[in-house]
Design an enzyme around this catalytic site. Structure first.
Site, PDB file in Angstrom:
ATOM      1  N   ASP A   1      -0.449   5.434   1.955  1.00 28.97           N
ATOM      2  CA  ASP A   1      -0.339   6.408   0.991  1.00 28.97           C
ATOM      3  C   ASP A   1      -0.257   6.140  -0.343  1.00 28.97           C
ATOM      4  OD1 ASP A   1       2.084   5.293   1.588  1.00 28.97           O
ATOM      5  OD2 ASP A   1       3.022   7.071   1.020  1.00 28.97           O
TER       6      ASP A   1
ATOM      7  N   GLN B   1      -0.230   4.747   7.236  1.00 27.93           N
ATOM      8  CA  GLN B   1      -1.091   4.837   6.088  1.00 27.93           C
ATOM      9  C   GLN B   1      -0.983   4.364   4.789  1.00 27.93           C
ATOM     10  OE1 GLN B   1      -1.210   8.495   4.116  1.00 27.93           O
ATOM     11  NE2 GLN B   1      -3.204   9.185   4.537  1.00 27.93           N
TER      12      GLN B   1
ATOM     13  N   HIS C   1       0.721  -1.139  -0.027  1.00 33.86           N
ATOM     14  CA  HIS C   1       0.016  -0.030   0.157  1.00 33.86           C
ATOM     15  C   HIS C   1       0.807   1.231   0.030  1.00 33.86           C
ATOM     16  CE1 HIS C   1      -0.352   0.528   4.829  1.00 33.86           C
ATOM     17  NE2 HIS C   1       0.974  -0.005   4.278  1.00 33.86           N
ATOM     18  N   HIS C   2       2.179   1.092  -0.263  1.00 33.49           N
ATOM     19  CA  HIS C   2       2.874   2.435  -0.195  1.00 33.49           C
ATOM     20  C   HIS C   2       3.494   2.635  -1.742  1.00 33.49           C
ATOM     21  CE1 HIS C   2       2.822   2.606   4.186  1.00 33.49           C
ATOM     22  NE2 HIS C   2       3.765   1.617   4.200  1.00 33.49           N
ATOM     23  N   ALA C   3       2.962   1.780  -2.634  1.00 34.67           N
ATOM     24  CA  ALA C   3       3.262   2.004  -3.823  1.00 34.67           C
ATOM     25  C   ALA C   3       2.195   2.958  -4.661  1.00 34.67           C
ATOM     26  CB  ALA C   3       3.407   0.771  -4.702  1.00 34.67           C
TER      27      ALA C   3
END
Length: 308
Positions: A171, A169, A128-130
């Site tokens: 992001d 988060q 989920h950070h990509a």
């Protein structure tokens, strides 16, 4: 039975260099073994995905970003392991990026299987950070945004909600979703840790450190139904990070393994009570117990939703 997506190639090994990061790149095999050992699944009772293709990756990622992943210095920054910059590009692709492409293919397959079966689990993914043009936090490919875009483009979903309960988060997911009116994200995260710059979200729930299991579960019980009722999604993708665990070195929540098992069952149960398909991906978790936390939580879900 609930389809569980897994491939032995999910596991990241790079001549021991993977041990330089607290993320356990071999936990997927351990979870697989923990489900096989008590007979919850047979060794061949898992659905094997194909790796995601470059053509599909280009539906979310820019050409420039995918090319940049061939640069060892770029990949070292994404993985937060500086020594990776010394590896030949072909080695990094073989031992690190290829496993992530298999896990991304697994997320796509899990989302399709959730629509057919109501619940599915990918023993990987949740990067989920990509975002479209950048990666970070050990995340190179935006697997969840890609999976839901493929289904949306095919006309199989009209509205999607990502439920992100990783301690950090999401992001990257939030950045990709910003231009998609049909995709929303509900995100409970610790506000003062990575990433430094937070992205706008539909249902952000930033909280401070030290959150206990009872308080955490209370927040989810109160707010998740409201998000589901507001979005009325055709599919939920659940990002089930194990890093809210009290022993995790990269977060400061105080949830026990039992709290996390209760959390995962709560999310899946709440979604399924509304008749919405849900695909679960594993995301982050940096304690030595991460694999067991996931295995125990999945066992609880199977006990509830597998046919008896």
């Amino acid at each position: 039975m609930i389809p569980i997506v897994y491939h032995p190639r999910y596991n990241i090994t790079a001549f021991g260099l993977e041990r330089l990061h607290p993320f356990d790149g071999r936990k997927y095999r351990r979870i697989h073994e923990a489900l096989v050992s008590p007979g919850l699944r047979r060794p061949r009772g898992f659905v094997r995905p194909r790796p995601v293709t470059r053509a599909d990756l280009l539906k979310v990622h820019t050409e420039e970003y995918l090319r940049s992943l061939r640069r060892p210095d770029v990949l070292a920054g994404i993985l937060e392991v500086p020594v990776v910059a010394r590896l030949p590009a072909w080695v990094s692709d073989w031992r690190i990026l290829r496993p992530m492409r298999y896990a991304t293919g697994g997320t796509i397959l899990a989302c399709r299987l959730a629509q057919e079966n109501g619940v599915s689990i990918n023993l990987g993914g949740g990067y989920h950070h990509a975002a479209s043009a950048w990666g970070g936090g050990f995340c190179a490919y935006a697997d969840v945004p890609l999976a839901v875009k493929l289904l949306h483009d095919e006309g199989k979903v009209e509205r999607v909600l990502v439920v992100d309960l990783d301690a950090h988060q999401g992001d990257g997911t939030a950045s990709v979703f910003r231009g998609w009116h049909w995709a929303s994200i509900y995100d409970l995260y610790e506000r003062d840790i990575f990433p430094a710059c937070k992205e706008p979200e539909d249902f952000p729930l930033p909280v401070g450190p030290g959150l206990t299991g009872s308080d955490y579960l209370g927040i989810v019980r109160e707010t998740l139904p409201k998000a589901l009722d507001a979005v009325r999604p055709d599919l939920v993708v659940y990002n089930a990070g194990s890093d809210p665990f009290v022993g995790d070195p990269l977060a400061r929540y105080r949830l026990t393994a039992g709290d996390l098992a209760e959390r995962d069952l709560l999310v899946v149960d709440t979604v399924r009570q509304r008749g919405i398909p849900v695909a679960m991906v594993l995301s982050g978790g940096y304690s030595a117990e991460s694999w067991k936390i996931h295995a125990d939580a999945i066992e609880g879900i199977l006990a509830r939703f597998d046919p008896r």
